[in-house]
Design an enzyme around this catalytic site. Structure first.
Site, PDB file in Angstrom:
ATOM      1  N   THR A 183       0.813  -1.209   0.000  1.00  0.00           N
ATOM      2  CA  THR A 183       0.000   0.000   0.000  1.00  0.00           C
ATOM      3  C   THR A 183       0.849   1.262   0.000  1.00  0.00           C
ATOM      4  OG1 THR A 183      -1.487   1.310   1.413  1.00  0.00           O
ATOM      5  CG2 THR A 183      -0.150  -0.309   2.512  1.00  0.00           C
ATOM      6  N   TYR A 242      -1.447   0.135  10.011  1.00  0.00           N
ATOM      7  CA  TYR A 242      -1.729  -0.597   8.771  1.00  0.00           C
ATOM      8  C   TYR A 242      -0.523  -0.506   7.822  1.00  0.00           C
ATOM      9  CZ  TYR A 242      -3.605  -1.445   4.127  1.00  0.00           C
ATOM     10  OH  TYR A 242      -3.796  -1.899   2.851  1.00  0.00           O
TER      11      TYR A 242
HETATM   12  N1  UFG Z   1     -13.021  10.301   3.691  1.00  0.00           N
HETATM   13  C1  UFG Z   1     -13.924  11.235   4.154  1.00  0.00           C
HETATM   14  N2  UFG Z   1     -15.081  10.780   4.698  1.00  0.00           N
HETATM   15  C2  UFG Z   1     -15.398   9.465   4.804  1.00  0.00           C
HETATM   16  C3  UFG Z   1     -14.454   8.521   4.322  1.00  0.00           C
HETATM   17  C4  UFG Z   1     -13.286   8.976   3.763  1.00  0.00           C
HETATM   18  O1  UFG Z   1     -13.696  12.437   4.094  1.00  0.00           O
HETATM   19  O2  UFG Z   1     -16.471   9.138   5.332  1.00  0.00           O
HETATM   20  C5  UFG Z   1     -11.767  10.773   3.106  1.00  0.00           C
HETATM   21  C6  UFG Z   1     -10.548  10.282   3.851  1.00  0.00           C
HETATM   22  O3  UFG Z   1     -10.203  11.175   4.880  1.00  0.00           O
HETATM   23  C7  UFG Z   1      -9.509  10.227   2.734  1.00  0.00           C
HETATM   24  C8  UFG Z   1     -10.334   9.902   1.492  1.00  0.00           C
HETATM   25  O4  UFG Z   1     -11.674  10.230   1.811  1.00  0.00           O
HETATM   26  O5  UFG Z   1      -8.954  11.482   2.551  1.00  0.00           O
HETATM   27  C9  UFG Z   1     -10.263   8.446   1.124  1.00  0.00           C
HETATM   28  O6  UFG Z   1     -10.570   7.669   2.283  1.00  0.00           O
HETATM   29  P1  UFG Z   1     -10.810   6.111   2.229  1.00  0.00           P
HETATM   30  O7  UFG Z   1     -11.190   5.681   3.612  1.00  0.00           O
HETATM   31  O8  UFG Z   1     -11.706   5.771   1.101  1.00  0.00           O
HETATM   32  O9  UFG Z   1      -9.399   5.575   1.835  1.00  0.00           O
HETATM   33  P2  UFG Z   1      -8.022   5.775   2.621  1.00  0.00           P
HETATM   34  O10 UFG Z   1      -7.286   6.802   1.831  1.00  0.00           O
HETATM   35  O11 UFG Z   1      -8.135   5.967   4.050  1.00  0.00           O
HETATM   36  O12 UFG Z   1      -7.505   4.316   2.512  1.00  0.00           O
HETATM   37  C10 UFG Z   1      -7.071   3.802   1.352  1.00  0.00           C
HETATM   38  C11 UFG Z   1      -7.145   2.292   1.410  1.00  0.00           C
HETATM   39  C12 UFG Z   1      -6.193   1.772   2.417  1.00  0.00           C
HETATM   40  C13 UFG Z   1      -4.840   2.378   2.193  1.00  0.00           C
HETATM   41  C14 UFG Z   1      -4.942   3.860   2.252  1.00  0.00           C
HETATM   42  C15 UFG Z   1      -3.654   4.585   2.152  1.00  0.00           C
HETATM   43  O13 UFG Z   1      -8.436   1.862   1.731  1.00  0.00           O
HETATM   44  O14 UFG Z   1      -6.110   0.396   2.300  1.00  0.00           O
HETATM   45  O15 UFG Z   1      -5.771   4.253   1.207  1.00  0.00           O
HETATM   46  O16 UFG Z   1      -3.829   5.803   2.835  1.00  0.00           O
HETATM   47  F1  UFG Z   1      -3.967   2.015   3.111  1.00  0.00           F
END
Ligand code: UFG
Length: 327
Positions: free
Chosen positions: A117, A141
């Site tokens: 990741t 993670y």
């Molecule tokens: N976000 C919101 N509101 C929500 C959910 C997400 O504003 O309800 C934002 C998060 O803060 C982030 C973006 O949307 O900025 C994407 O969030 P996700 O939860 O969809 O994805 P992440 O970036 O947290 O996670 C993804 C993968 C992980 C990986 C990660 C690396 O799901 O497996 O990217 O940061 F590790």
């Protein structure tokens, strides 16, 4: 047909990979605990229920199927959860992967494709991240995935286990034929949550932080279509079967989208505005994660076809409206 052991084959990315593997002439054997996966998502080959922490079960499955390779998706992957309970991540991801890697080596299965990741890079001041960027994860993670990468390198030196490591950026979209798609319980990812808010399945999307150092104050991510992502895995598998050296590849497009930009694009695709509220930051979130993605294109011949934001939202929206897996 050659068997390929797919851990996490009942999950979002794993199920799409099974479909692509079958189309490429392999038999995908899904090994999944169903803790976060869905039995209904296993449609393209045999299913073996099992946990990565169950070494005896893993050995039985390796002996039964004699896979030519392992494609290892199974992992806990929620940034929010890992900040609350890091032990879960070290046990399931790191100890579980150690069992799997040892079982693979013991059975003589020496080709290993691993889902890592961009979270292994951490927060690096608005740079574009390529495979040589330092790995400084800011959450458990990312740390667990970095540890597994290190483990693979050690097992190559000692035992000759060859590997391709893919560092994913944010995965979105769904199978355009609607056979599999993204479905999590609970859901935490931006695109499905946004689509839930769009059609009234939840009240409003909470944006996690509007005070980041980005043009509109929301986090920036690099989104890649799940079908393009799994295509790279087929190329990675062939890379290993062709006898090429172990290698790390980023899988992203090089284009960053802020949370607000994703919401705007979904408005354009669906003709509906996403209701949202502005909430506090989520612990463990990086400001910006954007891939330097040229290595996979140049060396693997990866050719992502569906990774425009419009296409990802279109495919996710179609899946979202057509149903989901049964509990
Ligand atoms: N976000 C919101 N509101 C929500 C959910 C997400 O504003 O309800 C934002 C998060 O803060 C982030 C973006 O949307 O900025 C994407 O969030 P996700 O939860 O969809 O994805 P992440 O970036 O947290 O996670 C993804 C993968 C992980 C990986 C990660 C690396 O799901 O497996 O990217 O940061 F590790």
């Amino acid at each position: 047909m050659s068997n390929v052991l797919v851990t996490g084959g009942a999950g979002y990315i794993g199920s799409h990979a099974c479909k692509a593997l079958r189309a490429a002439g392999y038999t995908p054997v899904t090994y999944d605990s169903l803790v976060t996966g869905w039995r209904d998502a296993v449609k393209f080959g045999p299913f073996e229920k099992g946990d990565l922490l169950d070494r005896a079960r893993l050995e039985t499955v390796f002996a039964q199927y004699e896979p030519v390779a392992v494609v290892h998706f199974a992992a806990l992957s929620l940034v929010g959860e890992c900040m609350q309970d890091p032990g879960l991540y070290w046990r399931n991801n790191v100890a579980g992967s150690l069992n799997l890697i040892e079982a693979a080596v013991a059975s003589g299965c020496m080709n290993f494709v691993f889902s890592s990741t961009c979270a292994t890079y951490g927060d690096q001041d608005n740079v574009v991240l390529d495979e040589n960027s330092p790995q400084q994860p800011i959450n458990a993670y990312g740390a667990s995935k970095r540890a597994i990468e290190d483990m693979l390198r050690d097992f190559e030196v000692a035992h000759g286990l060859r590997h391709v490591i893919f560092r994913y950026f944010n995965v979105a979209g769904a199978d355009p034929e609607g056979e599999v798609g993204e479905f999590h319980r609970p859901e935490t990812h931006l695109v499905p949550l946004m689509l839930d808010a769009l059609d009234g399945k939840r009240e409003a999307l909470a944006i996690f932080g509007t005070d980041y150092d980005t043009p509109d104050g929301t986090c920036i991510r690099d989104y890649v279509h799940v079908c393009d992502l799994v295509d790279a895995h087929i190329l990675g598998l062939k890379w290993l079967q062709d006898g090429k050296d172990s290698r790390v590849f980023n899988l992203g497009t090089g284009d960053g989208f802020s949370v607000l930009e994703v919401l705007e694009q979904s408005h354009a695709v669906t003709n509906r505005a996403v209701p949202y509220t502005e909430g506090p930051r989520r612990a463990g979130d990086c400001t910006k994660l954007v891939s330097g993605s040229q290595r996979a294109v140049k060396e693997l011949g990866w050719n992502p076809q569906r990774s425009t934001m419009k296409q990802m939202i279109t495919d996710a929206w179609r899946w979202h409206q057509s149903g989901h897996y049964e509990d």
